[in-house]
Write a protein that holds these residues in place. Sequence first.
Motif, short mmCIF file in Angstrom:
data_model
loop_
_atom_site.label_atom_id
_atom_site.label_comp_id
_atom_site.label_asym_id
_atom_site.label_seq_id
_atom_site.Cartn_x
_atom_site.Cartn_y
_atom_site.Cartn_z
N ILE A 1 0.79 -1.24 0.00
CA ILE A 1 0.00 0.00 0.00
C ILE A 1 0.82 1.28 0.00
CG2 ILE A 1 -2.02 -1.09 1.07
CD1 ILE A 1 -1.10 0.21 3.74
N GLU A 2 2.13 1.18 0.31
CA GLU A 2 2.89 2.41 0.49
C GLU A 2 4.39 2.17 0.26
OE1 GLU A 2 3.00 5.88 3.89
OE2 GLU A 2 2.89 3.81 4.57
N CYS A 3 5.06 3.22 -0.19
CA CYS A 3 6.53 3.21 -0.16
C CYS A 3 6.96 4.36 0.75
CB CYS A 3 7.12 3.34 -1.56
SG CYS A 3 6.71 4.84 -2.44
N GLN A 4 8.04 4.12 1.48
CA GLN A 4 8.52 5.09 2.45
C GLN A 4 10.03 5.22 2.35
OE1 GLN A 4 7.53 3.45 6.29
NE2 GLN A 4 5.38 4.00 6.13
N VAL A 5 10.52 6.43 2.61
CA VAL A 5 11.94 6.66 2.85
C VAL A 5 12.04 7.06 4.32
CG1 VAL A 5 13.97 8.05 2.30
CG2 VAL A 5 12.38 7.38 0.47
N ARG A 6 12.93 6.38 5.04
CA ARG A 6 13.06 6.60 6.48
C ARG A 6 14.50 6.94 6.83
NH1 ARG A 6 8.12 5.17 8.49
NH2 ARG A 6 8.79 5.45 10.63
#
Length: 185
Positions: A163-168
């Motif tokens: 559902i999502e892509c993230q940069v952390r």
Amino acid sequence: MKLFIASDLHGSVTATQAMLARFEASNADHLILLGDLLNHGPRNAIPDGYNPVETAEALNAYSKQIIAVRGNCDSEVDQALLQFPITASYAHVLLPQMRLFLTHGHIYNPQQLPPLQSSDALVFGHSHIPVAEYRDDILLFNPGSTTIPRNNGRASYGLITAIECQVRALDNDELLLSCSIRHTI
């Protein structure tokens, strides 16, 4: 499925160990490495904790979970230290909702796209600058660099789920960028 994405380690065992700790904590299914794993490259300063042999040893402990592509600083000599393949210039990962085209970014990038279909994703590194956005129905995703961030950025990594892509942020796991995954099914 959850994918953990990292790029541009550049031989820093310190950054690699921090990244692997985040990978463990994430409970991701696979660790995707987008190249430039062991060498710092002639245009980069030698990073803190530069130790290609120890970096390779740390990565080898996760060899069964790694999918990797070759960066412009990776060589056949690097492959001799690693227990997982790194010589492909690109790879595909098929998810139920999309195809991920994995590459380092020095050949294929947002300015020079590979052949992609609507709803595909270009997952790349090389620039050391995080990106998580759609352009003309193509997801562009760059996790940044674990070791040598650019543009006053922070060391970072990425996650991709259904559902999502993230940069952390690597240091404190702060969410830096995110983008919802578009479903076309």
